[in-house]
Design a protein around this motif. Structure first.
Motif, PDB file in Angstrom:
ATOM      1  N   ASP A 256       8.071 -11.557   7.397  1.00 57.95           N
ATOM      2  CA  ASP A 256       7.055 -10.775   6.701  1.00 57.95           C
ATOM      3  C   ASP A 256       6.192 -11.637   5.776  1.00 57.95           C
ATOM      4  O   ASP A 256       5.220 -11.146   5.201  1.00 57.95           O
TER       5      ASP A 256
ATOM      6  N   ASN B 214       2.877  -6.815   7.638  1.00 56.10           N
ATOM      7  CA  ASN B 214       3.487  -5.493   7.494  1.00 56.10           C
ATOM      8  C   ASN B 214       3.484  -4.843   8.871  1.00 56.10           C
ATOM      9  O   ASN B 214       2.476  -4.282   9.315  1.00 56.10           O
TER      10      ASN B 214
ATOM     11  N   SER C  57       5.093  -2.257  10.134  1.00 55.46           N
ATOM     12  CA  SER C  57       5.021  -0.793  10.224  1.00 55.46           C
ATOM     13  C   SER C  57       3.584  -0.315  10.100  1.00 55.46           C
ATOM     14  O   SER C  57       3.180   0.662  10.725  1.00 55.46           O
TER      15      SER C  57
END
Lengths: 114, 113
Positions: free
Chosen positions: B55, B67, B69
């Motif tokens: 990340d 990120n 998601s």
């Protein structure tokens, strides 16, 4: 300097003509990719060659063709040139097909079709 | 269909401050992301990359955040220098094939002295 060289740097052609652009890969790199960058846009993937075989093609018509030679240098050929083919053509070489090492770009060939 | 988007065509920051360049993608098959910098009349130069299993990746003044998601990544440059003024491209690849890149449209960064 990346070690990837392209020739010529600039070229002017007439609509309907054919053009050949050349790329010399960085030493030891067996994968070469070609991109077209129109003004104000990001580079668009044309196709990729790995050990002299085409390995994937973007959304470009068949009049865009390529070759990779045993020394891993490469050519991009464009037949029946159209005005919209005017762009910066970039060549990129990679150490291997996969493995997530970065691709190194040449300085590009600026093609103008009139 | 634009799979990689850089929604800010330009960004202007003061020397010494932070520059934040953003990039969004739509294809969940992308597993490697790269940032390239381009000066006029030159080819793109590799800057920094990040694998989808991470990340954050840092290299000197440059940090890339991912990120997954949100399908969003950003490049932070701290502190910004006038020599950083260039066009920055975000690019994505699948199956670790970094020769087959999908690029964003680019963001022109101007760092004012």
């Amino acid at each position: 300097e990346t070690g990837v060289t392209q020739s010529p740097t600039h070229l002017i052609k007439t609509r309907g003509q054919q053009v050949t652009l050349r790329c010399s890969s960085q030493s030891g790199h067996n994968t070469v990719s070609w991109y077209q960058q129109a003004l104000g846009q990001g580079p668009q993937f044309i196709f990729q060659y790995y050990r002299e075989e085409e390995n994937g093609r973007g959304n470009f018509p068949p009049r865009f063709s390529g070759l990779q030679f045993p020394n891993y240098s490469s050519e991009l050929n464009v037949n029946a040139l159209e005005l919209d083919d005017s762009a910066l053509y970039l060549c990129a070489s990679s150490l291997e097909l996969t493995g997530a090492s970065e691709a190194f770009f040449g300085q590009g060939t600026r093609l103008t079709v009139v | 269909d634009q799979q990689v988007k850089q929604n800010s065509p330009s960004l202007s920051v003061q020397e010494g401050r932070i520059s934040i360049l953003n990039c969004d993608y739509t294809n969940s098959m992308f597993d490697y992301f790269l940032w390239y910098k381009k000066y006029p009349a030159e080819g793109p130069t590799f800057l920094i990359s990040i694998s989808s299993i991470k990340d954050k990746n840092e290299d000197g003044r440059f940090t890339v955040f991912l990120n997954k998601s949100a399908k969003h990544l950003s490049l932070h440059i701290v502190p910004s220098q006038p020599g950083d003024s260039a066009v920055y491209f975000c690019a994505a690849s699948a199956e670790g094939n970094t020769g087959k890149l999908i690029f964003g449209q680019g963001t022109t960064l101007q760092v004012k002295p």
